[in-house]
Design a protein around this motif. Sequence first.
Motif, PDB file in Angstrom:
ATOM      1  N   SER A 223       0.823  -1.217   0.000  1.00 48.20           N
ATOM      2  CA  SER A 223       0.000   0.000   0.000  1.00 48.20           C
ATOM      3  C   SER A 223       0.854   1.264   0.000  1.00 48.20           C
ATOM      4  CB  SER A 223      -0.950   0.006   1.209  1.00 48.20           C
ATOM      5  OG  SER A 223      -1.741  -1.149   1.249  1.00 48.20           O
ATOM      6  N   GLY A 224       2.091   1.160  -0.460  1.00 52.88           N
ATOM      7  CA  GLY A 224       2.961   2.327  -0.547  1.00 52.88           C
ATOM      8  C   GLY A 224       3.672   2.684   0.738  1.00 52.88           C
TER       9      GLY A 224
ATOM     10  N   MET B 190      -6.757  -7.060  15.296  1.00 58.71           N
ATOM     11  CA  MET B 190      -5.883  -6.647  14.195  1.00 58.71           C
ATOM     12  C   MET B 190      -5.224  -7.898  13.645  1.00 58.71           C
ATOM     13  SD  MET B 190      -4.235  -3.165  15.838  1.00 58.71           S
ATOM     14  CE  MET B 190      -3.621  -2.547  14.279  1.00 58.71           C
ATOM     15  N   SER B 191      -5.489  -8.197  12.373  1.00 62.86           N
ATOM     16  CA  SER B 191      -5.015  -9.461  11.809  1.00 62.86           C
ATOM     17  C   SER B 191      -5.058  -9.384  10.301  1.00 62.86           C
ATOM     18  CB  SER B 191      -5.893 -10.613  12.311  1.00 62.86           C
ATOM     19  OG  SER B 191      -7.201 -10.508  11.742  1.00 62.86           O
ATOM     20  N   GLY B 192      -4.927 -10.564   9.663  1.00 61.31           N
ATOM     21  CA  GLY B 192      -5.107 -10.680   8.228  1.00 61.31           C
ATOM     22  C   GLY B 192      -6.566 -10.915   7.896  1.00 61.31           C
ATOM     23  N   ALA B 193      -6.852 -10.902   6.599  1.00 59.51           N
ATOM     24  CA  ALA B 193      -8.244 -10.951   6.154  1.00 59.51           C
ATOM     25  C   ALA B 193      -8.946 -12.249   6.540  1.00 59.51           C
ATOM     26  CB  ALA B 193      -8.307 -10.754   4.640  1.00 59.51           C
ATOM     27  N   ARG B 194      -8.194 -13.347   6.654  1.00 61.67           N
ATOM     28  CA  ARG B 194      -8.845 -14.626   6.943  1.00 61.67           C
ATOM     29  C   ARG B 194      -9.463 -14.663   8.332  1.00 61.67           C
ATOM     30  NH1 ARG B 194      -4.384 -19.019   5.342  1.00 61.67           N
ATOM     31  NH2 ARG B 194      -3.047 -17.411   6.251  1.00 61.67           N
TER      32      ARG B 194
ATOM     33  N   GLU C  73      -2.541  -7.966   2.624  1.00 63.79           N
ATOM     34  CA  GLU C  73      -3.595  -7.523   1.722  1.00 63.79           C
ATOM     35  C   GLU C  73      -4.130  -6.141   2.064  1.00 63.79           C
ATOM     36  OE1 GLU C  73      -4.026 -10.034   3.866  1.00 63.79           O
ATOM     37  OE2 GLU C  73      -3.898 -11.927   2.765  1.00 63.79           O
ATOM     38  N   LYS C  74      -3.611  -5.502   3.090  1.00 62.41           N
ATOM     39  CA  LYS C  74      -4.195  -4.255   3.578  1.00 62.41           C
ATOM     40  C   LYS C  74      -4.119  -3.147   2.531  1.00 62.41           C
ATOM     41  CE  LYS C  74      -0.092  -2.394   5.973  1.00 62.41           C
ATOM     42  NZ  LYS C  74       0.874  -3.405   5.577  1.00 62.41           N
ATOM     43  N   HIS C  75      -4.999  -2.171   2.676  1.00 61.57           N
ATOM     44  CA  HIS C  75      -5.095  -1.078   1.708  1.00 61.57           C
ATOM     45  C   HIS C  75      -4.632   0.258   2.284  1.00 61.57           C
ATOM     46  CE1 HIS C  75      -7.222  -3.648  -1.126  1.00 61.57           C
ATOM     47  NE2 HIS C  75      -8.011  -4.041  -0.142  1.00 61.57           N
TER      48      HIS C  75
END
Length: 491
Positions: free
Chosen positions: A207-208, A402-406, A424-426
């Motif tokens: 995400s930069g 606070m975690s990953g998408a799964r 995968e965060k934006h």
Amino acid sequence: MSDALKQTVQEAFVEPACATNRAKSAADRKKGCAKPLTPGAAAGGCAFDGAMITLQPIVDVAHLVHAPLACGGNSWDNRGSASSGSMLYKTGFTTDLTELDIVMGHGEKKLYRAIREIVEKHDPPAVFVYSTCVTSMVGDDIGAVCKAATEAFGTPAIPVDVPGFVGSKNLGCKLGGEMMFRHVIGTQEPERTTAYDINIMGDYNLSGELWQVKPLLDRLGIRILGSLSADARYRQVAQMHRARVTMLVCSHALQGLARKMEEKYGIPYFEGSFYGISDTSEALRTMCRMLVDRGADADLIDRCEALIEEEEAKVRAELAAYRPRVEGKRVLLYTGGHKSWSVVSALQELGVEVVGTSVRKATDNDKARVIEVMGTEAHMYENMAPKDMYATLKASGADILMSGARSQFVGLKARVPWIDVNQEKHEPYAGYMGMVDLVRAIDRSANNPVWDDVRRPAPWDEDRPFAGHRPRIKDRCPVTGLANDPTDFED
């Protein structure tokens, strides 16, 4: 599996820079780093996926997957790595082998033609060719094809011989770095070098995030000569051997590569993080100190301290308005690697209490840092099944997951806000400005009024008056405030 690939895997398992491996017996080292997988259980990504994760963010390279279509399609672009230039890395190239290609032995010819087509249409500085389970089992020699294609077309074709069946995603990350060490690093010379040139390994510009740190380096005159693989170009990987210092962000994946670079080219490395105010400042200090030791001007350290003082004052002033809104919130952190301690440190600086953190894919050094920042090892989790995560959220009174998408659906079931901190965060959370972005995300999620409605008992769980009881008509309407007349509804 070929003998050469078996030897490469075993070398990765006995990495001398890894404290875990040094503590094992010779027999245990041969068993590898990953735990045996249970048949039929979801086990995360394979080694091929790990190699793709590590190398795909090299943005100007054509990444060609030699496999049936699904291998390329199912794994493509699963990280939000951003580019400041070429977008070729977003194009999915695959040989798309069919059953007929496999049975008739057409795989190597089809691969050669695919490399030629990519070179003619896109003219990339290099083509990375990834082997997969199918092509490795049928015996396609991607090394020989890449060598022939390189000689014929003049564009480097780099074999990434990391089929999925050799092991876990983390092993694939290590082997992806090994492929770069063997075939790419040291193949080009930079036009010029300075005493302020560095490598950054194990950061992927999610995400930069690199762009939140690079302006700080620019102000100090520090140049990112080599990158693996945050917003990287092929030439940056090829020129990594001329840097003065390497910063290792994800030590569990690329520690072996950093160690080999130090042994072969004399480039010292350090492990650091750009998550949190203190960790960002410490990374800058260490980087500048090592550069001075390697020949940079001594005033670099003074300029670094002045920059840190200015940036810390600025970010703490911005955080002051948010601190009362997030201070005291309780967070369960379920991530891995260096984030298991670096994000903890960042949250603690905001006054947020971390009720637990996972140490999946974390090295012994990472775990030691967790104990250092949390003061205890009681709240470290190696692995956590969804039902255990749900129970922990409830028992700890956590306000945020606070975690990953799964894991987001576990948080939703527990009626707890969820913030993505995984690949995968934006939103970017690195550097000083990243702390402001992080606290805004926490405030936006934890203090959203929707959670009051979500946690309220369902209508069918509320006490309601007996259906046969006729409620008394009030004198005035609670909405309009007008007087009620019982005769309004009479004929």
